[in-house]
Design an enzyme around this catalytic site. Structure first.
Site, PDB file in Angstrom:
ATOM      1  N   ASP A  85       0.876  -1.163   0.000  1.00 17.87           N
ATOM      2  CA  ASP A  85       0.000   0.000   0.000  1.00 17.87           C
ATOM      3  C   ASP A  85       0.918   1.219   0.000  1.00 17.87           C
ATOM      4  O   ASP A  85       1.577   1.507   1.001  1.00 17.87           O
ATOM      5  CB  ASP A  85      -0.882  -0.014   1.248  1.00 17.87           C
ATOM      6  CG  ASP A  85      -1.827   1.173   1.327  1.00 17.87           C
ATOM      7  OD1 ASP A  85      -1.671   2.118   0.529  1.00 17.87           O
ATOM      8  OD2 ASP A  85      -2.708   1.170   2.209  1.00 17.87           O
ATOM      9  N   ASN A 130       3.631   2.480 -10.852  1.00 14.52           N
ATOM     10  CA  ASN A 130       2.468   2.449 -11.731  1.00 14.52           C
ATOM     11  C   ASN A 130       1.159   2.692 -10.984  1.00 14.52           C
ATOM     12  O   ASN A 130       0.177   3.102 -11.592  1.00 14.52           O
ATOM     13  CB  ASN A 130       2.412   1.088 -12.449  1.00 14.52           C
ATOM     14  CG  ASN A 130       1.113   0.878 -13.192  1.00 14.52           C
ATOM     15  OD1 ASN A 130       0.799   1.596 -14.140  1.00 14.52           O
ATOM     16  ND2 ASN A 130       0.335  -0.113 -12.749  1.00 14.52           N
ATOM     17  N   TYR A 134      -6.337  15.416  -9.883  1.00 12.05           N
ATOM     18  CA  TYR A 134      -5.575  14.381 -10.599  1.00 12.05           C
ATOM     19  C   TYR A 134      -4.461  15.024 -11.415  1.00 12.05           C
ATOM     20  O   TYR A 134      -3.308  14.605 -11.358  1.00 12.05           O
ATOM     21  CB  TYR A 134      -6.502  13.566 -11.500  1.00 12.05           C
ATOM     22  CG  TYR A 134      -5.802  12.459 -12.251  1.00 12.05           C
ATOM     23  CD1 TYR A 134      -5.557  11.233 -11.633  1.00 12.05           C
ATOM     24  CD2 TYR A 134      -5.394  12.628 -13.570  1.00 12.05           C
ATOM     25  CE1 TYR A 134      -4.911  10.207 -12.319  1.00 12.05           C
ATOM     26  CE2 TYR A 134      -4.750  11.612 -14.267  1.00 12.05           C
ATOM     27  CZ  TYR A 134      -4.510  10.406 -13.627  1.00 12.05           C
ATOM     28  OH  TYR A 134      -3.863   9.401 -14.305  1.00 12.05           O
ATOM     29  N   LYS A 146      -0.386  14.719 -10.731  1.00 13.84           N
ATOM     30  CA  LYS A 146       0.499  14.206 -11.770  1.00 13.84           C
ATOM     31  C   LYS A 146       1.552  15.246 -12.161  1.00 13.84           C
ATOM     32  O   LYS A 146       2.702  14.895 -12.466  1.00 13.84           O
ATOM     33  CB  LYS A 146      -0.318  13.780 -12.995  1.00 13.84           C
ATOM     34  CG  LYS A 146      -1.153  12.530 -12.780  1.00 13.84           C
ATOM     35  CD  LYS A 146      -0.276  11.314 -12.532  1.00 13.84           C
ATOM     36  CE  LYS A 146      -1.093  10.032 -12.483  1.00 13.84           C
ATOM     37  NZ  LYS A 146      -0.247   8.819 -12.303  1.00 13.84           N
ATOM     38  N   THR A 194      -8.598   1.012 -19.902  1.00  9.02           N
ATOM     39  CA  THR A 194      -8.693   0.329 -18.606  1.00  9.02           C
ATOM     40  C   THR A 194      -9.958   0.822 -17.905  1.00  9.02           C
ATOM     41  O   THR A 194     -10.569   1.810 -18.328  1.00  9.02           O
ATOM     42  CB  THR A 194      -7.479   0.641 -17.719  1.00  9.02           C
ATOM     43  OG1 THR A 194      -7.526   2.031 -17.334  1.00  9.02           O
ATOM     44  CG2 THR A 194      -6.174   0.349 -18.440  1.00  9.02           C
TER      45      THR A 194
END
Length: 237
Positions: free
Chosen positions: A55, A78, A142, A146, A177
């Site tokens: 984790d 990843n 997000y 990033k 995905t």
């Protein structure tokens, strides 16, 4: 340049679509061992794959992973997560913190923990999976997380180069995905992305720009901000 032949890899987020393909691609290129790290490890049908609980938001879990995978030569960050909304105004502050914890603090924590392990080893490398969102702010927190991780990757590259560790960042648009199930338009397959990642690593590249849109956005960073965001100059309705 790093080689995957006889390499020992740790791949975070290994249960997801991209993670599974990275595991498969590494094995196909001759990896000796792949630690398939996830919060809930799964079983694999190849003895070279070692399921590993990790984790990335838990420092104790990261320390335990370092002890369990002390022979690693290549780390691929990843693991990632989407926030519940792309709005920085409407999102709950708790969700902001949670997304930054997974997408920024987590991979930085993993990189810092494994840096002493991989430093100086033949073929040592750190790969950070970013996104087109590193440069294009369509995703609220997000995108912010990033972008922060992109900056961290650049810093890690400079710090780890003298220690013999090659650091590569990967940027791409949508990948087919579950995380991108909501999105329309062209999507990379996870297998295509995984192949590009490992091609780039074995070629000694510092960045992989996995699709045309990502390359266009990367090139536009040298232009005025309104070139990247033409909606800023659009007539008001």
């Amino acid at each position: 340049m790093p080689s995957l032949n006889d390499a020992v890899l740790l791949i975070t987020g290994a249960n997801g679509g991209i993670g599974r393909e990275l595991v498969a691609a590494a094995l196909a290129r001759g990896a000796a061992t792949v630690y398939a790290a996830a919060r809930t490890p799964r079983t694999w049908d190849d003895p070279r794959v070692v399921p590993l609980h990790l984790d990335v938001t838990d420092p104790a879990s990261v320390r335990a992973a370092v002890e369990a995978a002390s022979d690693v030569t290549v780390v691929i960050n990843n693991a990632g997560a989407n926030p519940p909304t792309a709005s920085l105004l409407d999102i709950d502050e708790t969700d902001i913190a949670a997304n930054v914890e997974v997408n920024f603090f987590g991979p930085v924590r993993v990189a810092r923990a494994f840096a002493p392990v991989i430093s100086g080893r033949p073929g040592a490398a750190l790969v950070d999976i970013h996104s087109i969102a590193s440069w294009y702010a369509f995703g609220g927190v997000y995108s912010a997380s990033k972008a922060a991780m992109w900056s961290a990757t650049n810093s890690l590259r400079l710090e780890l180069a003298p220690r013999g560790v090659h650091v590569m960042g990967v940027h791409m648009g949508y990948v087919d995905t579950p995380m991108a199930a909501h999105a329309s338009g062209p999507k990379l397959t996870p297998a295509d992305l995984a192949g590009q990642v490992l091609d780039g690593l074995e070629a000694g590249r510092y960045e992989v720009l996995a699709d045309d849109l990502t390359r266009q956005v990367r090139a536009s960073l040298a232009q005025p901000v309104e070139a990247l965001y033409p909606e800023l100059t659009a007539p008001a309705e």
